[in-house]
Design a protein around this motif. Sequence first.
Motif, PDB file in Angstrom:
ATOM      1  N   CYS A 181       0.837  -1.215   0.000  1.00  0.00           N
ATOM      2  CA  CYS A 181       0.000   0.000   0.000  1.00  0.00           C
ATOM      3  C   CYS A 181       0.864   1.254   0.000  1.00  0.00           C
ATOM      4  CB  CYS A 181      -0.939   0.007   1.206  1.00  0.00           C
ATOM      5  SG  CYS A 181      -2.240  -1.228   1.119  1.00  0.00           S
ATOM      6  N   SER A 182       1.913   1.265   0.816  1.00  0.00           N
ATOM      7  CA  SER A 182       2.811   2.427   0.865  1.00  0.00           C
ATOM      8  C   SER A 182       3.447   2.680  -0.484  1.00  0.00           C
ATOM      9  CB  SER A 182       3.913   2.205   1.903  1.00  0.00           C
ATOM     10  OG  SER A 182       3.378   2.128   3.187  1.00  0.00           O
ATOM     11  N   LEU A 183       3.889   1.626  -1.125  1.00  0.00           N
ATOM     12  CA  LEU A 183       4.526   1.747  -2.436  1.00  0.00           C
ATOM     13  C   LEU A 183       3.566   2.333  -3.469  1.00  0.00           C
ATOM     14  CD1 LEU A 183       7.169   0.934  -3.962  1.00  0.00           C
ATOM     15  CD2 LEU A 183       5.970  -1.126  -4.621  1.00  0.00           C
TER      16      LEU A 183
ATOM     17  N   LYS B 211       2.570 -10.627  -2.064  1.00  0.00           N
ATOM     18  CA  LYS B 211       2.488  -9.292  -2.690  1.00  0.00           C
ATOM     19  C   LYS B 211       1.660  -9.360  -3.965  1.00  0.00           C
ATOM     20  CE  LYS B 211       6.855  -7.366  -1.058  1.00  0.00           C
ATOM     21  NZ  LYS B 211       8.202  -6.910  -1.454  1.00  0.00           N
ATOM     22  N   ILE B 212       1.875 -10.405  -4.752  1.00  0.00           N
ATOM     23  CA  ILE B 212       1.133 -10.578  -6.004  1.00  0.00           C
ATOM     24  C   ILE B 212      -0.362 -10.713  -5.712  1.00  0.00           C
ATOM     25  CG2 ILE B 212       0.728 -12.187  -7.921  1.00  0.00           C
ATOM     26  CD1 ILE B 212       3.808 -12.635  -7.943  1.00  0.00           C
TER      27      ILE B 212
ATOM     28  N   THR C 129       6.747  -7.234  -9.821  1.00  0.00           N
ATOM     29  CA  THR C 129       6.777  -8.229  -8.755  1.00  0.00           C
ATOM     30  C   THR C 129       6.824  -9.637  -9.336  1.00  0.00           C
ATOM     31  OG1 THR C 129       5.523  -6.709  -7.348  1.00  0.00           O
ATOM     32  CG2 THR C 129       5.637  -8.997  -6.634  1.00  0.00           C
ATOM     33  N   LYS C 130       6.080  -9.874 -10.403  1.00  0.00           N
ATOM     34  CA  LYS C 130       6.117 -11.197 -11.054  1.00  0.00           C
ATOM     35  C   LYS C 130       7.498 -11.471 -11.642  1.00  0.00           C
ATOM     36  CE  LYS C 130       1.233 -11.885 -12.053  1.00  0.00           C
ATOM     37  NZ  LYS C 130       0.190 -12.003 -13.082  1.00  0.00           N
ATOM     38  N   GLU C 131       8.122 -10.437 -12.214  1.00  0.00           N
ATOM     39  CA  GLU C 131       9.479 -10.597 -12.746  1.00  0.00           C
ATOM     40  C   GLU C 131      10.451 -10.919 -11.616  1.00  0.00           C
ATOM     41  OE1 GLU C 131      10.479  -7.092 -15.019  1.00  0.00           O
ATOM     42  OE2 GLU C 131       8.933  -7.515 -16.509  1.00  0.00           O
TER      43      GLU C 131
ATOM     44  N   GLU D  48       3.410  -2.361 -11.027  1.00  0.00           N
ATOM     45  CA  GLU D  48       4.011  -2.987  -9.850  1.00  0.00           C
ATOM     46  C   GLU D  48       3.805  -4.499  -9.868  1.00  0.00           C
ATOM     47  OE1 GLU D  48       6.354  -3.422  -6.737  1.00  0.00           O
ATOM     48  OE2 GLU D  48       6.065  -1.534  -7.810  1.00  0.00           O
ATOM     49  N   LEU D  49       2.632  -4.952 -10.322  1.00  0.00           N
ATOM     50  CA  LEU D  49       2.357  -6.381 -10.428  1.00  0.00           C
ATOM     51  C   LEU D  49       3.326  -7.039 -11.399  1.00  0.00           C
ATOM     52  CD1 LEU D  49       0.571  -8.818  -9.702  1.00  0.00           C
ATOM     53  CD2 LEU D  49      -0.942  -8.136 -11.547  1.00  0.00           C
TER      54      LEU D  49
END
Length: 147
Positions: free
Chosen positions: A26-28, A81-82, A60-62, A56-57
């Motif tokens: 959330c902060s990000l 996170k995902i 994060t997946k990468e 961001e998704l």
Amino acid sequence: MSFLDTLRKDKMEALKNKDTVKNGVCSLLISAIALKEKEGHAELSDDEAMRYVQKELKQTKEALSLTPADRMDLIEETKRKIEILEAYLPKQMSADELQAAILEILEEKQLERSNKSKGVLIKETLARYPGKTDGKAVNQALIQLLK
């Protein structure tokens, strides 16, 4: 309630529940959206804010794909996170729905069914369905259609 307000509410809830992963996510997202609003001197619409969630998704997946298999702690945290990021996105289009949408655009724009039309189709599909799909999924659907 705007998307940014929802994020702020979720961040406060995560703080109360001591959920550090959700708090971090959330902060990000709040930081990225607030920075863009500050740069543009205007409030972002929810669709524009969703682009940051998708971005961001994707990152994060990468990161998950690059994480060594023996680091189970990092893998579990990244998967969490995902899940959190996906919860903020609208329901994603299925492959069949995506192909139907692309065929509709092909017909509307009177484009030929070839690789020459690929760029126009990707751009138009992403513009019509913001947040419901991403470039990779559109590209995969096009590969199937243009075989």
